[in-house]
Design an enzyme around this catalytic site. Sequence first.
Site, PDB file in Angstrom:
ATOM      1  N   CYS A  28      -5.049  -1.184   7.943  1.00 24.47           N
ATOM      2  CA  CYS A  28      -5.133  -2.642   8.004  1.00 24.47           C
ATOM      3  C   CYS A  28      -6.527  -3.057   7.516  1.00 24.47           C
ATOM      4  CB  CYS A  28      -4.855  -3.145   9.419  1.00 24.47           C
ATOM      5  SG  CYS A  28      -6.183  -2.807  10.579  1.00 24.47           S
ATOM      6  N   PRO A  76       0.833  -1.205   0.000  1.00 30.19           N
ATOM      7  CA  PRO A  76       0.000   0.000   0.000  1.00 30.19           C
ATOM      8  C   PRO A  76       0.868   1.256   0.000  1.00 30.19           C
ATOM      9  CG  PRO A  76       0.184  -0.851   2.216  1.00 30.19           C
ATOM     10  CD  PRO A  76       0.917  -1.829   1.328  1.00 30.19           C
ATOM     11  N   GLU A  78       6.405   3.409  -9.415  1.00 28.57           N
ATOM     12  CA  GLU A  78       4.983   3.620  -9.741  1.00 28.57           C
ATOM     13  C   GLU A  78       4.576   2.853 -10.997  1.00 28.57           C
ATOM     14  OE1 GLU A  78       3.259   5.335  -7.620  1.00 28.57           O
ATOM     15  OE2 GLU A  78       4.519   6.883  -6.748  1.00 28.57           O
ATOM     16  N   LYS A 130       7.983   1.308  -0.455  1.00 33.25           N
ATOM     17  CA  LYS A 130       8.329   0.752  -1.775  1.00 33.25           C
ATOM     18  C   LYS A 130       9.418   1.580  -2.456  1.00 33.25           C
ATOM     19  CE  LYS A 130       4.130   1.239  -3.392  1.00 33.25           C
ATOM     20  NZ  LYS A 130       3.485   1.899  -2.229  1.00 33.25           N
ATOM     21  N   THR A 131       9.200   2.893  -2.511  1.00 38.53           N
ATOM     22  CA  THR A 131      10.182   3.749  -3.184  1.00 38.53           C
ATOM     23  C   THR A 131      11.499   3.758  -2.417  1.00 38.53           C
ATOM     24  OG1 THR A 131       8.377   5.092  -4.063  1.00 38.53           O
ATOM     25  CG2 THR A 131      10.558   6.079  -4.096  1.00 38.53           C
ATOM     26  N   CYS A 166      -9.527  -2.166   9.922  1.00 35.39           N
ATOM     27  CA  CYS A 166      -9.857  -0.731   9.942  1.00 35.39           C
ATOM     28  C   CYS A 166     -10.459  -0.306   8.610  1.00 35.39           C
ATOM     29  CB  CYS A 166      -8.623   0.097  10.294  1.00 35.39           C
ATOM     30  SG  CYS A 166      -8.123  -0.139  12.025  1.00 35.39           S
ATOM     31  N   TYR A 223       2.797   4.395   1.494  1.00 35.93           N
ATOM     32  CA  TYR A 223       3.601   4.630   2.709  1.00 35.93           C
ATOM     33  C   TYR A 223       4.304   3.371   3.227  1.00 35.93           C
ATOM     34  CZ  TYR A 223       0.085   8.306   2.527  1.00 35.93           C
ATOM     35  OH  TYR A 223      -0.779   9.290   2.091  1.00 35.93           O
ATOM     36  N   SER A 224       4.314   2.293   2.447  1.00 34.46           N
ATOM     37  CA  SER A 224       4.895   1.049   2.964  1.00 34.46           C
ATOM     38  C   SER A 224       6.399   0.952   2.696  1.00 34.46           C
ATOM     39  CB  SER A 224       4.160  -0.160   2.375  1.00 34.46           C
ATOM     40  OG  SER A 224       4.324  -0.210   0.976  1.00 34.46           O
ATOM     41  N   GLN A 253       2.349   0.870 -11.484  1.00 33.52           N
ATOM     42  CA  GLN A 253       0.888   0.740 -11.678  1.00 33.52           C
ATOM     43  C   GLN A 253       0.354   1.724 -12.719  1.00 33.52           C
ATOM     44  OE1 GLN A 253       2.171   2.051  -8.844  1.00 33.52           O
ATOM     45  NE2 GLN A 253       1.162   4.005  -8.435  1.00 33.52           N
TER      46      GLN A 253
HETATM   47  P1  ADP Z   1       5.815   4.207  -0.689  1.00 33.65           P
HETATM   48  O1  ADP Z   1       6.619   4.416  -1.918  1.00 33.65           O
HETATM   49  O2  ADP Z   1       5.492   2.754  -0.440  1.00 33.65           O
HETATM   50  O3  ADP Z   1       4.590   5.044  -0.647  1.00 33.65           O
HETATM   51  P2  ADP Z   1       7.983   5.580   0.657  1.00 33.65           P
HETATM   52  O4  ADP Z   1       9.198   4.739   0.465  1.00 33.65           O
HETATM   53  O5  ADP Z   1       7.837   6.781  -0.223  1.00 33.65           O
HETATM   54  O6  ADP Z   1       6.679   4.637   0.578  1.00 33.65           O
HETATM   55  O7  ADP Z   1       7.907   6.132   2.134  1.00 33.65           O
HETATM   56  C1  ADP Z   1       8.101   5.336   3.251  1.00 33.65           C
HETATM   57  C2  ADP Z   1       8.211   6.281   4.451  1.00 33.65           C
HETATM   58  O8  ADP Z   1       6.949   6.883   4.686  1.00 33.65           O
HETATM   59  C3  ADP Z   1       8.551   5.619   5.744  1.00 33.65           C
HETATM   60  O9  ADP Z   1       9.941   5.454   5.885  1.00 33.65           O
HETATM   61  C4  ADP Z   1       8.008   6.629   6.780  1.00 33.65           C
HETATM   62  O10 ADP Z   1       8.975   7.620   7.050  1.00 33.65           O
HETATM   63  C5  ADP Z   1       6.893   7.345   6.018  1.00 33.65           C
HETATM   64  N1  ADP Z   1       5.544   7.040   6.481  1.00 33.65           N
HETATM   65  C6  ADP Z   1       4.520   7.918   6.525  1.00 33.65           C
HETATM   66  N2  ADP Z   1       3.386   7.338   6.929  1.00 33.65           N
HETATM   67  C7  ADP Z   1       3.663   6.048   7.157  1.00 33.65           C
HETATM   68  C8  ADP Z   1       2.893   4.907   7.580  1.00 33.65           C
HETATM   69  N3  ADP Z   1       1.585   4.997   7.853  1.00 33.65           N
HETATM   70  N4  ADP Z   1       3.526   3.709   7.700  1.00 33.65           N
HETATM   71  C9  ADP Z   1       4.841   3.619   7.430  1.00 33.65           C
HETATM   72  N5  ADP Z   1       5.617   4.642   7.030  1.00 33.65           N
HETATM   73  C10 ADP Z   1       5.045   5.842   6.892  1.00 33.65           C
HETATM   74  P1  TMP Z   2       3.098   5.744  -3.374  1.00 30.47           P
HETATM   75  O1  TMP Z   2       2.703   4.302  -3.363  1.00 30.47           O
HETATM   76  O2  TMP Z   2       4.524   5.942  -3.763  1.00 30.47           O
HETATM   77  O3  TMP Z   2       2.737   6.456  -2.119  1.00 30.47           O
HETATM   78  O4  TMP Z   2       2.301   6.462  -4.542  1.00 30.47           O
HETATM   79  C1  TMP Z   2       1.067   5.997  -5.015  1.00 30.47           C
HETATM   80  C2  TMP Z   2       0.484   6.972  -6.026  1.00 30.47           C
HETATM   81  O5  TMP Z   2      -0.677   6.369  -6.608  1.00 30.47           O
HETATM   82  C3  TMP Z   2       0.007   8.291  -5.433  1.00 30.47           C
HETATM   83  O6  TMP Z   2       0.238   9.343  -6.364  1.00 30.47           O
HETATM   84  C4  TMP Z   2      -1.493   8.124  -5.294  1.00 30.47           C
HETATM   85  C5  TMP Z   2      -1.826   7.195  -6.438  1.00 30.47           C
HETATM   86  N1  TMP Z   2      -2.981   6.306  -6.232  1.00 30.47           N
HETATM   87  C6  TMP Z   2      -3.930   6.178  -7.255  1.00 30.47           C
HETATM   88  O7  TMP Z   2      -3.822   6.830  -8.295  1.00 30.47           O
HETATM   89  N2  TMP Z   2      -4.981   5.322  -7.071  1.00 30.47           N
HETATM   90  C7  TMP Z   2      -5.133   4.567  -5.944  1.00 30.47           C
HETATM   91  O8  TMP Z   2      -6.120   3.807  -5.853  1.00 30.47           O
HETATM   92  C8  TMP Z   2      -4.148   4.696  -4.900  1.00 30.47           C
HETATM   93  C9  TMP Z   2      -4.275   3.883  -3.655  1.00 30.47           C
HETATM   94  C10 TMP Z   2      -3.096   5.584  -5.083  1.00 30.47           C
HETATM   95 MG    MG Z   3       6.445   5.500  -3.711  1.00 30.64          MG
HETATM   96 ZN    ZN Z   4      -5.843  -0.785  11.694  1.00 27.77          ZN
END
Ligand code: ADP
Ligand code: TMP
Ligand code: MG
Ligand code: ZN
Length: 196
Positions: free
Chosen positions: A173, A11, A84, A16-17, A176, A13-14, A86
């Site tokens: 989760c 998801p 990204e 990935k990047t 929630c 904020y997990s 997707q």
């Molecule tokens: P993604 O690409 O999966 O969206 P990023 O690698 O850009 O994730 O960012 C991960 C960072 O986001 C974590 O190291 C943490 O600092 C921050 N973060 C913010 N909200 C959350 C959350 N709900 N759970 C985990 N990390 C979070």
């Molecule tokens: P992130 O995984 O690096 O946080 O970025 C996900 C990107 O995808 C963010 O720009 C929001 C977008 N997004 C959609 O376009 N559709 C979706 O259903 C979700 C969950 C995210």
């Molecule tokens: Mg990302």
């Molecule tokens: Zn929860």
Amino acid sequence: MSGKLTVIVGPMYSGKTTELLSYMEIYKLGRKKTLLFKPALDVRYGTSVVKTHSGLEAQAVPVEFTKDMLPYLREKVDAVFIDEVQFFDKDLVKLVRKLLDENVNVFCAGLDMTFKQNPFETTMLLLALANEVTKKKAVCHVCGEYNATLTYKISDSDSEIDVGGKEKYIAVCRDCYNRLVGSTYGASSGGSDENR
Ligand code: ADP
Ligand code: TMP
Ligand code: MG
Ligand code: ZN
């Protein structure tokens, strides 16, 4: 020897990047040739930048379609990184296969599912092709447990393609998520199509 495909999903904020960039750092430390692509659609932090939610960033080549990557791939590189995924068309799968056949390692990061729990097709196809898959989780925005596997949309828009961050999406989760979807507040912005 053919290249290997690593796919990082989960998801928002997990991390990935973050994980994608840390793999890239290893190649850079080894003075290997790399390329980092991102979809041009994602202009959250500027057109040519990939940025994590914690502020790490890297220069990237923004491309609209898979075919736009081709000119950059004329010169042989050791590894290709794509964030990204997707948002890319399905031709990306064909291109990745070609890169693997040409001994290039490929690292992809992206969302596995939309906020409605529909799989993103290009990510799904890459997962099938992968040598290695990492499924990451985030901290649930509601209960605070480290078990968020889904993204929930808090903004009004119903669109499954909608670039944004904390103003639009939270990581949650499953329990929630279901509570939010079941509530009056959540009924308009979450839930899979089947649950409507
Ligand atoms: P993604 O690409 O999966 O969206 P990023 O690698 O850009 O994730 O960012 C991960 C960072 O986001 C974590 O190291 C943490 O600092 C921050 N973060 C913010 N909200 C959350 C959350 N709900 N759970 C985990 N990390 C979070
Ligand atoms: P992130 O995984 O690096 O946080 O970025 C996900 C990107 O995808 C963010 O720009 C929001 C977008 N997004 C959609 O376009 N559709 C979706 O259903 C979700 C969950 C995210
Ligand atoms: Mg990302
Ligand atoms: Zn929860």
